[in-house]
Enzyme design. Structure first.
Site, PDB file in Angstrom:
ATOM      1  CB  ALA A 158      37.466   2.567  30.182  1.00 37.56           C
ATOM      2  CB  THR A 159      32.263   3.199  28.351  1.00 38.40           C
ATOM      3  OG1 THR A 159      32.721   1.929  27.873  1.00 38.40           O
ATOM      4  CG2 THR A 159      31.321   3.801  27.340  1.00 38.40           C
ATOM      5  CG  ASN A 190      39.704  -3.441  22.056  1.00 38.91           C
ATOM      6  OD1 ASN A 190      40.125  -2.478  21.432  1.00 38.91           O
ATOM      7  ND2 ASN A 190      38.506  -3.949  21.844  1.00 38.91           N
ATOM      8  CD  GLN A 220      42.268  -4.543  26.626  1.00 41.68           C
ATOM      9  OE1 GLN A 220      42.949  -5.393  27.193  1.00 41.68           O
ATOM     10  NE2 GLN A 220      40.958  -4.661  26.492  1.00 41.68           N
ATOM     11  CG  HIS A 244      36.343  -4.809  33.606  1.00 44.89           C
ATOM     12  ND1 HIS A 244      36.211  -5.681  32.553  1.00 44.89           N
ATOM     13  CD2 HIS A 244      35.980  -3.605  33.130  1.00 44.89           C
ATOM     14  CE1 HIS A 244      35.772  -5.020  31.490  1.00 44.89           C
ATOM     15  NE2 HIS A 244      35.631  -3.750  31.812  1.00 44.89           N
ATOM     16  CB  THR A 296      26.963   7.969  46.399  1.00 48.52           C
ATOM     17  OG1 THR A 296      26.045   9.005  46.737  1.00 48.52           O
ATOM     18  CG2 THR A 296      27.603   7.416  47.651  1.00 48.52           C
ATOM     19  CB  CYS A 319      32.350  -4.441  21.893  1.00 50.91           C
ATOM     20  SG  CYS A 319      33.113  -4.105  23.466  1.00 50.91           S
TER      21      CYS A 319
END
Ligand code: PLP
Length: 376
Positions: free
Chosen positions: A78-79, A157, A185, A204, A240, A322
């Site tokens: 997502a970043t 989050n 989220q 994830h 790829t 984080c």
């Protein structure tokens, strides 16, 4: 010999890989004897086309949970999706140079916007009320004809608060600005904004693998790529793709859709039990407008860093993963008006599909006992 694994209550940091996602990935992790499962999905021979079919199946499984009328672009997470959305959308929105976002956004949005501010863009961070919900009056004043982009998250989050993203998307649309929703989220669990132009997600957090995410882009949106090269992902994200990661992500999305009602009922039950067990703790953020798999709790006089190191049997967090990694006090809890002492005495519990009631009960006792020893 390894001891028993701690009770995992950190679902907002990441979620356990679903067995079904693991099984979907396995055929694509083979070696030289595995009938070409290592082929490049961008090759035009039959082995490559088979790998490409796996990637496309995953794309459609992920897209099935998105609004109609857009496409899914795979990214590393997502970043990257958020960076692509914000930085990639701005060139086509010139001469508009204002970016509006919410002060409690994840660093992926917040720091990207603050970096753009240093490049000369005007950035406005909308305040939140003490319950964590965005101040809509401030939003109304900030979102004008000069606004290029509004970025707001669906579910926070740290505190699980669900922002009124439909209202925000409509505000952006009414002045011709674009709306990005960081739905990391909430994807697969909470209704997505119907009028979003871009939606960022990651595998994830929905029991898929780490290292893959996606940006959903509404048809007609013009975006510049950040990464140049072979022109994969319709020219928007060269490089790829990993069929294994795509397959795991797709399987996780399919499972999220199939289990939506079961998961929701289970998580609500866990939440109700946890609230009863943590009686006397203060809940940070709105309880009504909240994803039920998150509880951010505060207890006066607690030293949470000490608590986490003492309660070895539970994996939980202080603020966001984080924020604790950087040593910075949580900007989210600070924005709610908590003092630095209150921020330091707040814990985040995240639970979901694979958490049991028994685990919630054992964890509450372990945390409660250690907290009592500290505060007397
Ligand atoms: N946005 C939110 C709300 C998150 O919780 C996270 C992950 O912590 C991200 C963005 C970044 O996602 P990723 O880890 O896939 O880069």
């Amino acid at each position: 010999m390894a001891g028993a694994a701690p009770i995992y209550l950190d679902y907002q940091a990441t979620t356990p890989l679903a067995p079904e996602a693991y099984a979907a990935m396995q055929p694509w992790l083979g070696g030289p004897d595995s009938a070409g499962s290592w082929a490049n999905p961008h090759s035009s021979h039959s082995m490559g086309r088979k790998a490409a079919a796996t990637v496309e199946l995953a794309r459609s499984q992920i897209d099935a949970l998105m609004p109609q009328g857009g496409r899914v672009i795979f990214t590393s997470g997502a970043t990257e999706a958020i960076n692509l959305a914000i930085r990639g959308a701005l060139p086509a929105l010139a001469p508009r140079r204002r970016i509006v976002t919410v002060t409690t956004e994840h660093a992926a949005v917040r720091d990207t916007c603050l970096w753009l501010e240093r490049q000369g863009f005007e950035v406005m961070l909308l305040p939140v009320h003490p319950d964590g919900l965005v101040d809509l009056d401030a939003a109304r004043s900030a979102i004008t004809g000069e606004t290029a982009l509004l970025a707001a998250m669906l579910v926070n989050n740290e505190i699980g608060v669900i922002q009124p993203v439909d209202v925000l998307a409509d505000m952006a649309q009414s002045v011709g600005a674009r709306f990005l929703c960081d739905a990391v989220q909430g994807y697969g669990r909470v209704t997505l904004p119907h009028a979003a132009d871009m939606i960022a997600i990651t595998a994830h957090k929905i029991h898929g693998p780490k290292g893959i995410g996606a940006l959903w882009v509404r048809d007609g949106m013009e975006i510049e790529p950040l990464i140049h090269g072979g022109g994969q992902e319709q020219g928007l994200r060269s490089g790829t793709l990993s069929p294994a990661l795509c397959a795991g992500f797709g399987a996780a999305a399919r499972l999220a859709a199939a289990l939506a009602d079961v998961d929701a009922a289970h998580v609500a039950q866990l939440r109700d039990r946890a609230i009863a067990l943590f009686e006397g703790w203060q809940v940070n953020g709105s309880l009504g407008q909240r994803y039920p798999g998150n509880l951010n709790l505060q207890r006066d006089g607690l030293d949470v860093a000490r608590l986490i190191s003492e309660v070895r049997g539970v994996a939980f967090s202080a603020g966001s993963a984080c924020a604790s990694g950087s040593g910075r006090p949580s900007h989210v809890l600070t924005a709610l008006g908590l003092s630095s002492a209150q921020v330091r005495s707040s814990i985040r519990l995240g639970f979901g599909r694979y958490t049991t009631i028994d685990e919630i009960e054992r964890a509450a006792h372990l945390i409660g006992d250690a907290a009592n020893r500290q505060t007397g």
